[in-house]
Design an enzyme around this catalytic site. Structure first.
Site, short mmCIF file in Angstrom:
data_model
loop_
_atom_site.label_atom_id
_atom_site.label_comp_id
_atom_site.label_asym_id
_atom_site.label_seq_id
_atom_site.Cartn_x
_atom_site.Cartn_y
_atom_site.Cartn_z
N TYR A 124 5.24 52.52 58.17
CA TYR A 124 4.90 51.12 58.45
C TYR A 124 3.41 51.06 58.81
O TYR A 124 2.64 51.90 58.38
CB TYR A 124 5.86 50.60 59.53
CG TYR A 124 5.84 49.11 59.69
CD1 TYR A 124 5.89 48.27 58.57
CD2 TYR A 124 5.74 48.53 60.94
CE1 TYR A 124 5.84 46.90 58.71
CE2 TYR A 124 5.70 47.15 61.09
CZ TYR A 124 5.75 46.34 59.98
OH TYR A 124 5.69 44.98 60.13
N LYS B 183 29.74 46.63 41.00
CA LYS B 183 28.82 47.09 39.94
C LYS B 183 27.76 48.00 40.56
O LYS B 183 27.36 49.00 39.96
CB LYS B 183 28.16 45.90 39.25
CG LYS B 183 29.11 45.03 38.44
CD LYS B 183 29.46 45.61 37.08
CE LYS B 183 30.51 44.76 36.38
NZ LYS B 183 30.92 45.29 35.08
N ASN C 184 32.85 47.84 30.23
CA ASN C 184 31.40 48.06 30.17
C ASN C 184 30.89 49.11 31.17
O ASN C 184 29.75 49.56 31.06
CB ASN C 184 30.63 46.74 30.27
CG ASN C 184 31.11 45.87 31.39
OD1 ASN C 184 31.49 46.36 32.45
ND2 ASN C 184 31.08 44.55 31.17
N1 LIG Z 1 36.71 44.89 29.62
C1 LIG Z 1 35.44 44.55 29.79
O1 LIG Z 1 34.56 45.40 29.84
C2 LIG Z 1 35.05 43.13 29.92
C3 LIG Z 1 35.98 42.14 29.93
N2 LIG Z 1 35.58 40.84 30.02
C4 LIG Z 1 36.62 39.84 30.12
O2 LIG Z 1 36.45 38.88 29.11
C5 LIG Z 1 36.81 37.60 29.60
C6 LIG Z 1 35.72 36.59 29.27
O3 LIG Z 1 34.53 36.95 29.92
P1 LIG Z 1 33.17 36.21 29.50
O4 LIG Z 1 32.98 36.25 28.04
O5 LIG Z 1 32.12 36.77 30.38
O6 LIG Z 1 33.48 34.71 29.95
P2 LIG Z 1 33.00 33.31 29.31
O7 LIG Z 1 33.33 32.27 30.31
O8 LIG Z 1 31.61 33.41 28.83
O9 LIG Z 1 33.94 33.12 28.03
C7 LIG Z 1 35.31 32.95 28.12
C8 LIG Z 1 35.83 32.56 26.76
O10 LIG Z 1 37.25 32.67 26.78
C9 LIG Z 1 37.79 31.47 26.29
N3 LIG Z 1 39.07 31.19 26.94
C10 LIG Z 1 39.36 31.18 28.25
N4 LIG Z 1 40.66 30.86 28.44
C11 LIG Z 1 41.17 30.64 27.22
C12 LIG Z 1 42.44 30.23 26.75
N5 LIG Z 1 43.43 29.97 27.59
N6 LIG Z 1 42.63 30.12 25.40
C13 LIG Z 1 41.61 30.36 24.55
N7 LIG Z 1 40.38 30.74 24.94
C14 LIG Z 1 40.16 30.87 26.26
C15 LIG Z 1 36.78 30.37 26.66
O11 LIG Z 1 36.99 29.26 25.82
P3 LIG Z 1 36.03 27.95 25.91
O12 LIG Z 1 34.74 28.38 25.26
O13 LIG Z 1 36.76 26.94 25.10
O14 LIG Z 1 35.89 27.62 27.35
C16 LIG Z 1 35.48 31.13 26.38
O15 LIG Z 1 35.14 31.04 25.01
C17 LIG Z 1 37.11 37.77 31.08
O16 LIG Z 1 38.51 37.87 31.25
C18 LIG Z 1 36.50 39.09 31.43
O17 LIG Z 1 37.19 39.78 32.44
C19 LIG Z 1 34.26 40.46 30.09
C20 LIG Z 1 33.30 41.41 30.11
C21 LIG Z 1 33.63 42.84 30.06
C1 LIG Z 2 34.23 44.32 33.27
C2 LIG Z 2 33.51 43.06 33.44
O1 LIG Z 2 32.29 43.04 33.52
C3 LIG Z 2 34.25 41.82 33.47
O2 LIG Z 2 35.47 41.81 33.30
O3 LIG Z 2 33.59 40.77 33.69
MG LIG Z 3 31.49 41.18 34.17
#
Ligand SMILES: NC(=O)C1=CN([C@@H]2O[C@H](COP(=O)(O)OP(=O)(O)OC[C@H]3O[C@@H](n4cnc5c(N)ncnc54)[C@H](OP(=O)(O)O)[C@@H]3O)[C@@H](O)[C@H]2O)C=CC1
Ligand SMILES: CC(=O)C(=O)O
Ligand SMILES: [Mg+2]
EC number: 1.1.1.40
Length: 433
Positions: free
Chosen positions: A39, A94, A318
């Protein structure tokens, strides 16, 4: 999730002290002399040096190993818009993964921002603190505008994990699953449920790898994304299909691949039944997948199934890439994370799954079973210590080759091969983007 797991998770987060992280001091601070160095007055000298040459911040501060994990809490896992404060356990999570797997320090930042521009301004203003920015759990479509604006404004890597981390790992897993099922990328039909951050980025990266747009049905809450819809944002419109199909049930019939990045329990057993022979089902929504592996396996015995979770085989998550993407980028002081670096990560992860798996990994998973490339092992396990060197070095190398690195290839990284395929990967990415 069982009641027992819920209670254990709450106890894990609260005891013996709240949260999962703390900050540690790395220099002696015991004596008056130590304080005079840490410091005032000593600290003034690095201040003067950095004022004269900003690059010296990497020598005299934590900046070069510090990533900001930053959210506005609008798409937290599959739990939706829970807000910034409730997002904090995930962001601390994370941070734990960055530290454990890649020895990267993290400040998690939860931002109360009423609109994308306010969020962008906040992140841009605090960016000098960090060597890189990992955007997390920001919903589509605002995530695309936010990431692009920050990439343009900042000279450090900005990476939206839910877009690119998910895309990298989904593509690596899919290429391996296709190989195991004896299918080719240019012949398959893909249904992507979810057209937000993860869905759009995963389809974009698949297209960069050779998939055609006309092989994809993308689906959101309103159903199939098709050219007749007037409610599409430009990111979705890019995937609008010329089709009479309107529902998931119609689109999934005969499909080879289902990628779920949407929400819990949206793919029914009947829909899975209607898929083509040897289907690939990535139900990646967290914490609850679009279809449970139990149901999926009860309906089909010819499928390859993956979820985003740690407690089933084939975790497509991821976590398998974001720590190492940043490790590689920070180690060569990359100014951005480009598509060539992402494809280098895809190839490295994909290839590692085909290598013999050390016993130590079975031990980490508390099983006598040894893992080997096959329908229940399409990707390396997150606990695989080889990921760090293999993926980080591939990413660093791609950064250097594409001219975004400020430092040379680190001497402690694996020796560069004469012909390591990187040129080929770079060529592929540039040609198909
Ligand atoms: N395994 C992994 O590493 C990861 C998993 N994920 C998972 O993916 C999912 C989405 O994340 P993310 O893309 O960041 O979120 P976003 O909010 O950016 O996108 C969600 C999308 O899912 C659609 N959606 C939600 N509910 C429904 C439904 N009932 N029927 C049809 N479409 C639906 C939404 O539709 P609309 O556009 O019409 O609102 C939108 O297009 C989460 O569950 C997350 O946990 C995400 C990142 C990493
Ligand atoms: C794994 C992750 O980043 C998510 O489900 O949003
Ligand atoms: Mg995430």
């Amino acid at each position: 999730m069982t009641q027992e797991l819920k209670e254990s998770a709450l106890a894990y987060h609260s005891e013996p002290r709240p949260g999962k992280l703390c900050i540690q001091i790395t220099k002696p601070t015991e004596t008056q002399r130590d304080l005079a160095l840490a410091y005032t007055p000593g600290v003034a000298e690095p201040v003067r040096q950095i004022k004269a040459d900003p690059e010296l911040a990497y020598q005299y501060t934590l900046k070069g190993n510090l990533v900001g994990v930053i959210t506005n809490g609008t798409a937290v896992l599959g739990l939706g818009n829970v807000g910034p404060l409730a997002a904090k356990p995930v962001m601390e999570g994370k941070a734990v993964l960055f530290k454990q797997f890649a020895d990267i320090d993290v400040f998690d930042i939860e931002v109360n921002a009423s609109n994308p521009q306010a969020f962008i301004n906040t992140v841009a203003r605090i960016a000098p603190t960090f060597g890189g920015i990992n955007l997390e759990d920001i919903k589509g479509p605002q995530c695309f505008e936010i990431e692009q604006a920050l990439i343009e404004r900042l000279d450090i890597p900005v990476f939206h994990d839910d877009q690119h981390g998910t895309a990298i790992i989904t593509v690596a897993a899919l290429l391996n699953a296709l190989e195991l099922q004896g299918k080719n990328l240019d012949e398959i039909k893909v249904v992507c449920l979810g057209a937000g951050a993860a869905g759009i980025a995963s389809m974009r990266l698949l297209i960069a790898m050779g998939l055609r747009r006309d092989q994809i049905y993308m689906i959101d809450r309103e159903g199939v994304i098709h050219t007749g819809r007037a409610d599409l944002n430009p990111y979705k419109f890019a995937f609008a299909a010329e089709t009479q199909k309107r529902t998931l049930a119609e689109a999934i019939e005969g499909a080879d691949v289902f990628i779920g990045v949407s929400g819990a329990n949206l793919l029914s057993a009947r829909m899975l039944q209607s898929m083509n022979d040897k289907p690939i089902v990535f139900a990646l929504s967290n914490p609850d997948p679009e279809i449970s592996p139990e149901i999926a396996h009860s309906v089909r015995d010819d499928l390859i199934m993956a979820t985003g979770r740690s407690d089933y085989p084939n975790q497509v998550n991821n976590v398998l890439c974001f720590p190492y993407i940043f490790r590689g980028a920070l180690d060569v002081r990359a100014t951005r994370i480009n598509q060539e670096m992402m494809i280098a990560a895809v190839m490295a992860i994909r290839d590692l799954a085909k290598q013999p798996v050390p016993e130590i990994i079975s031990k980490a998973y508390d099983t006598d079973k040894s893992f080997s490339f096959g329908s229940e092992y399409i990707l390396p396990k997150p606990m695989d210590p080889r990921l760090k060197m293999v993926v980080s070095s591939a990413v660093a190398q791609a950064a250097i080759t594409t001219g975004v690195a400020k430092l040379p290839y680190p001497s402690h990284y694996p020796k560069l091969k004469e012909d390591n395929g990187l040129k080929q990967e770079t060529h592929l990415a540039t040609d198909l983007a």
